[in-house]
Scaffold this motif. Structure first.
Motif, short mmCIF file in Angstrom:
data_model
loop_
_atom_site.label_atom_id
_atom_site.label_comp_id
_atom_site.label_asym_id
_atom_site.label_seq_id
_atom_site.Cartn_x
_atom_site.Cartn_y
_atom_site.Cartn_z
N ILE A 1 0.83 -1.20 0.00
CA ILE A 1 0.00 0.00 0.00
C ILE A 1 0.87 1.25 0.00
O ILE A 1 0.51 2.27 -0.60
N HIS A 2 2.03 1.18 0.64
CA HIS A 2 2.91 2.35 0.71
C HIS A 2 3.59 2.61 -0.63
O HIS A 2 3.87 3.77 -0.97
N ASP A 3 3.85 1.56 -1.38
CA ASP A 3 4.38 1.74 -2.73
C ASP A 3 3.34 2.41 -3.63
O ASP A 3 3.69 3.21 -4.50
N PHE A 4 2.10 2.06 -3.42
CA PHE A 4 1.02 2.49 -4.31
C PHE A 4 0.53 3.91 -4.01
O PHE A 4 0.31 4.70 -4.94
N LEU A 5 0.35 4.22 -2.75
CA LEU A 5 -0.22 5.52 -2.39
C LEU A 5 0.78 6.66 -2.59
O LEU A 5 1.97 6.48 -2.38
N PRO A 6 0.30 7.83 -2.97
CA PRO A 6 1.21 8.94 -3.25
C PRO A 6 1.78 9.62 -2.02
O PRO A 6 2.80 10.32 -2.11
N CYS A 7 1.15 9.45 -0.86
CA CYS A 7 1.62 10.12 0.36
C CYS A 7 1.04 9.42 1.59
O CYS A 7 0.02 8.73 1.48
N PRO A 8 1.67 9.59 2.74
CA PRO A 8 1.08 9.04 3.97
C PRO A 8 -0.02 9.95 4.50
O PRO A 8 -0.12 11.12 4.11
N THR A 9 -0.84 9.43 5.38
CA THR A 9 -1.84 10.25 6.06
C THR A 9 -1.13 11.31 6.89
O THR A 9 -0.21 10.99 7.65
N PRO A 10 -1.52 12.57 6.79
CA PRO A 10 -0.89 13.63 7.58
C PRO A 10 -1.05 13.41 9.09
O PRO A 10 -2.09 12.92 9.55
N GLU A 11 -0.04 13.80 9.82
CA GLU A 11 -0.06 13.67 11.27
C GLU A 11 -1.24 14.42 11.88
O GLU A 11 -1.82 13.98 12.88
N ALA A 12 -1.61 15.54 11.28
CA ALA A 12 -2.72 16.35 11.83
C ALA A 12 -4.03 15.55 11.85
O ALA A 12 -4.83 15.71 12.77
N TRP A 13 -4.26 14.70 10.85
CA TRP A 13 -5.48 13.88 10.84
C TRP A 13 -5.37 12.79 11.92
O TRP A 13 -6.32 12.55 12.67
N LEU A 14 -4.21 12.16 11.99
CA LEU A 14 -4.02 11.09 12.97
C LEU A 14 -4.14 11.61 14.41
O LEU A 14 -4.59 10.88 15.30
N ALA A 15 -3.76 12.85 14.62
CA ALA A 15 -3.79 13.41 15.97
C ALA A 15 -5.22 13.61 16.47
O ALA A 15 -5.48 13.49 17.67
N VAL A 16 -6.15 13.92 15.57
CA VAL A 16 -7.53 14.18 16.01
C VAL A 16 -8.41 12.94 15.98
O VAL A 16 -9.44 12.89 16.67
N ALA A 17 -8.04 11.93 15.21
CA ALA A 17 -8.90 10.76 15.04
C ALA A 17 -9.29 10.08 16.36
O ALA A 17 -10.48 9.77 16.56
N PRO A 18 -8.35 9.84 17.29
CA PRO A 18 -8.75 9.16 18.53
C PRO A 18 -9.72 9.97 19.38
O PRO A 18 -10.44 9.42 20.21
N ASP A 19 -9.74 11.28 19.18
CA ASP A 19 -10.61 12.15 19.99
C ASP A 19 -12.04 12.20 19.45
O ASP A 19 -12.93 12.75 20.11
N ASP A 20 -12.25 11.68 18.27
CA ASP A 20 -13.61 11.65 17.69
C ASP A 20 -13.89 10.24 17.19
O ASP A 20 -14.22 10.02 16.03
N LEU A 21 -13.76 9.29 18.11
CA LEU A 21 -13.86 7.87 17.75
C LEU A 21 -15.25 7.51 17.23
O LEU A 21 -15.38 6.67 16.33
#
Length: 198
Positions: free
Chosen positions: A5-25
């Motif tokens: 999946i990392h070879d295929f996708l153009p970029c990783p998920t930004p840290e800013a999205w990952l930081a808020v995800a657990p707070d809005d489960l």
């Protein structure tokens, strides 16, 4: 060597999205459930529209069954946590990708399949990134999903190459550019596939 999946996708998920995800489960899980249901519906629609393609029928039938099972599993977690499964406005992600789909065949089928590959790959990339950030129940569930769903994007790509009767690198490149834009640009809506929280 098998493409990841990392070879295929153009970029990783930004840290800013990952930081808020657990707070809005709750939003994450409810939208994830919708994504699984829509993935099954997409597979069924492809089966209906392209009934003459045997390999597509077989792969999409299996994928639809798996996606519906995953929907049931997410729904169970939602209920166990006292959350409310409800209708939710979809993110801009899938519709933004589908804007690139050509109108005429066989280009339309090729593009729908490439689009499906990106949606599946991004889902897996987010499962993987979220595992260490979530509690044991949801993180463990995402770890199991990652193993079973990582095959889906490759199935979509193989079907796209078959429909195109050859490589689809040019279409992948086109969709990759749009995918990166949707993932890395500001987004006013938090969803499973949303961009950077605005």
């Amino acid at each position: 060597m098998t493409m990841t999946i990392h070879d295929f996708l153009p970029c990783p998920t930004p840290e800013a999205w990952l930081a808020v995800a657990p707070d809005d489960l709750e939003t994450l899980l409810v939208d994830h459930a919708h994504c699984e249901r829509k993935a099954a519906a997409t597979a069924m629609r492809l089966m209906h529209d392209y009934a003459g393609l045997t390999d597509l029928q077989e792969k999409m039938s299996r994928l639809a069954r798996e996606e519906l099972r995953h929907f049931e599993q997410v729904l169970k977690i939602i209920r166990q946590r006292g959350m409310r499964y409800r209708r939710m406005a979809p993110s801009r992600y899938a519709s933004g990708l589908r804007e690139q789909v050509r109108k005429e065949e066989p280009g339309k089928l090729v593009d729908l399949l490439v689009c499906g590959a990106f949606i599946e790959a991004r889902s897996c990339e987010r499962f993987e990134a979220l595992i260490p950030r979530l509690d044991e129940q949801v993180g463990g569930f995402y770890a199991r999903l990652l193993k079973s769903e990582a095959r889906h994007f490759r199935d979509y790509l193989k079907l796209a190459e078959a429909a195109n009767e050859g490589p689809v690198d040019d279409r992948v490149a086109l969709f990759a550019e749009r995918e990166a834009e949707l993932i890395t640009s500001p987004d006013t809506q938090f969803r499973f596939h949303s961009g950077v929280p605005a």
